[in-house]
Design an enzyme around this catalytic site. Structure first.
Site, PDB file in Angstrom:
ATOM      1  N   TRP A   1       0.929  -1.342   0.033  1.00  0.00           N
ATOM      2  CA  TRP A   1      -0.063  -0.128  -0.053  1.00  0.00           C
ATOM      3  C   TRP A   1       0.842   1.219   0.038  1.00  0.00           C
ATOM      4  CZ3 TRP A   1      -0.328  -4.069   3.422  1.00  0.00           C
ATOM      5  CH2 TRP A   1       0.287  -3.764   4.826  1.00  0.00           C
TER       6      TRP A   1
ATOM      7  N   GLU B   1      -5.583   0.539   5.933  1.00  0.00           N
ATOM      8  CA  GLU B   1      -5.735   1.021   7.240  1.00  0.00           C
ATOM      9  C   GLU B   1      -6.794   0.198   8.132  1.00  0.00           C
ATOM     10  OE1 GLU B   1      -3.485   2.804   8.761  1.00  0.00           O
ATOM     11  OE2 GLU B   1      -2.365   3.548   7.134  1.00  0.00           O
TER      12      GLU B   1
ATOM     13  N   GLN C   1      -5.225  -2.939  15.056  1.00  0.00           N
ATOM     14  CA  GLN C   1      -5.113  -3.670  16.158  1.00  0.00           C
ATOM     15  C   GLN C   1      -4.900  -5.076  15.235  1.00  0.00           C
ATOM     16  OE1 GLN C   1      -5.135  -1.391  18.317  1.00  0.00           O
ATOM     17  NE2 GLN C   1      -6.011  -3.054  19.568  1.00  0.00           N
TER      18      GLN C   1
ATOM     19  N   LEU D   1      -9.887 -12.751  10.571  1.00  0.00           N
ATOM     20  CA  LEU D   1      -9.035 -11.688  10.841  1.00  0.00           C
ATOM     21  C   LEU D   1      -9.394 -10.899  12.357  1.00  0.00           C
ATOM     22  CD1 LEU D   1      -8.331  -9.006   8.411  1.00  0.00           C
ATOM     23  CD2 LEU D   1      -6.764  -9.968   9.914  1.00  0.00           C
TER      24      LEU D   1
ATOM     25  N   TYR E   1      -7.330   8.065  14.119  1.00  0.00           N
ATOM     26  CA  TYR E   1      -6.141   7.322  13.701  1.00  0.00           C
ATOM     27  C   TYR E   1      -6.331   7.323  12.296  1.00  0.00           C
ATOM     28  CZ  TYR E   1      -3.052   4.134  11.725  1.00  0.00           C
ATOM     29  OH  TYR E   1      -2.090   3.794  10.832  1.00  0.00           O
TER      30      TYR E   1
ATOM     31  N   ASP F   1      -0.918   5.804  17.065  1.00  0.00           N
ATOM     32  CA  ASP F   1      -1.206   4.606  17.399  1.00  0.00           C
ATOM     33  C   ASP F   1      -0.111   4.051  18.274  1.00  0.00           C
ATOM     34  OD1 ASP F   1       1.129   4.405  16.002  1.00  0.00           O
ATOM     35  OD2 ASP F   1       0.894   2.556  14.887  1.00  0.00           O
TER      36      ASP F   1
END
Length: 351
Positions: free
Chosen positions: A21, A34, A39, A77, A117, A135
């Site tokens: 990316w 993103e 997390q 995920l 964020y 973050d």
DNA sequence: AAAACGGGGGA
DNA sequence: TCCCCAGTTTT
């Protein structure tokens, strides 16, 4: 410290990671990356990023897809709300705004699944808006180098970190700066046992100079974990001719919109003998003749805030009941449904 | 302000 | 085992 921005950018030019990316300026792909990386470690998210960009190369293709298909791509995920919000937001962008992507921090912030964020990340990386990301990595780097001892969880601490990061950000290359400081945190200024003796900031770093590296950043007190006991009814598992019953999880609970089997949840583990007297069990098996063929060992599944103890009871029954909100499904078709890792594990153990 | 939300991997 | 991860939403 003379010029933190210049130093971190110089470090980044040499040590920064080569990530897919980072080769694009397409805000859709930045956004997608993103969300996946919230997390989530890069190593874990990488294959999902490739799958998504191949299957959904732009916002409109993602918007056209059924939610269930998107959830299936997201399977494994975790934090499945991310996938639902991603999809929901794709539809809003594709429909309401004539395929234009919000191009600034404030507008991005209005979208579901995009918080402070992510809005800062997209705005800075895709649109060169000087807006600092904060973050876990940034918190660690700033708290150590500048000796910030406030916890980010508290509003006061949060303000301090965000304001400090925005003071430091490069106005010329905000996106690069943001990625640089995050890379530095995840590659070099790691949580445990960082190699401080060779760090480019060793002379300026508050934590290093004051032997506080393992004390910073300040952690918030940890949360307590709820224990839950699941008893699954798996109908006609040993009979390939017969279908079984699946249920879509709808309530506001873990694994929302994913599928599992008819479920009886209790405060403690229950033996089969006691389970059959449970009101929920009676409701589910009302009018059925059943026979317990097999029961699984106890599955322990650890989530961040919950520990699931699950047992699967494989039942033979003569006819599958019609129950509202339950799906009759062939065994071989279950793989088409999105399921949690725990159910996935069960399906592997009992093919 | 606090709680809820997954799953993986490193030490 | 414990901790952390390119956080956000709901209560």
């Amino acid at each position: 410290m003379k010029d933190f921005g210049r130093e971190i950018l110089a470090w980044y030019e040499i040590h920064g990671r080569d990530l897919p990316w980072r080769k694009t300026t397409d805000p859709y792909k930045i956004w997608l990356s993103e969300i996946i990386l919230q997390q989530t470690r890069i190593k874990q998210g990488l294959s999902y990023y490739h799958n998504f960009t191949e299957k959904y190369p732009d916002v409109s293709s993602l918007a056209r897809a059924p939610e269930e298909e998107v959830l299936k791509c997201w399977q494994g995920l975790g934090y499945y709300t991310r996938a639902r919000n991603l999809h929901h937001t794709a539809r809003i962008i594709a429909n309401d705004q004539q395929y234009t992507f919000p191009d600034n921090y404030k507008d991005l912030l209005n979208l579901k699944g995009i918080g402070e964020y992510t809005a800062a990340a997209i705005a800075s990386i895709a649109f060169d808006e000087p807006r600092a990301v904060v973050d876990g990595n940034v918190i660690r780097v700033l708290s150590r180098i500048f000796g910030i001892k406030k916890s980010f969880d508290k509003p006061e601490g949060k303000k301090i970190f965000i304001s400090k990061a925005n003071d430091l950000i490069s106005k010329k290359e905000p996106g690069k700066f943001n990625q640089a400081i995050m890379d530095f945190g995840s590659i070099y200024c790691v949580p445990a046992n960082p190699d401080c003796n060779h760090c480019i900031f060793k002379n300026d770093c508050y934590a290093f100079r004051n032997d506080q590296v393992d004390k910073l950043p300040v952690r918030s007190p940890k949360i307590k974990i709820r224990k839950r006991y699941f008893h699954y009814l798996v109908f006609n598992w040993n009979d390939p001719e017969q279908k079984t019953l699946l249920k879509k999880r709808n309530e506001r609970d873990i694994w929302m919109n994913l599928y599992d089997f008819p479920l009886i949840e209790t405060e403690n583990t229950m033996k089969w003998k006691d389970l059959i007297t449970h009101p929920e069990f009676k409701k589910l098996t009302k009018g059925l003749i059943f026979n317990l063929r097999q029961s699984s060992p106890l599955y322990k599944h650890q989530l961040t805030h919950q520990q699931i103890h699950a047992r699967f009871f494989m039942l033979d029954i003569t006819a599958l009941p019609n129950r509202k909100n339950y799906h009759k499904t062939k065994k071989s078709d279950i793989s088409k449904y999105p399921v949690s890792r725990m159910i996935e594990k069960f399906l592997q153990d009992y093919p």
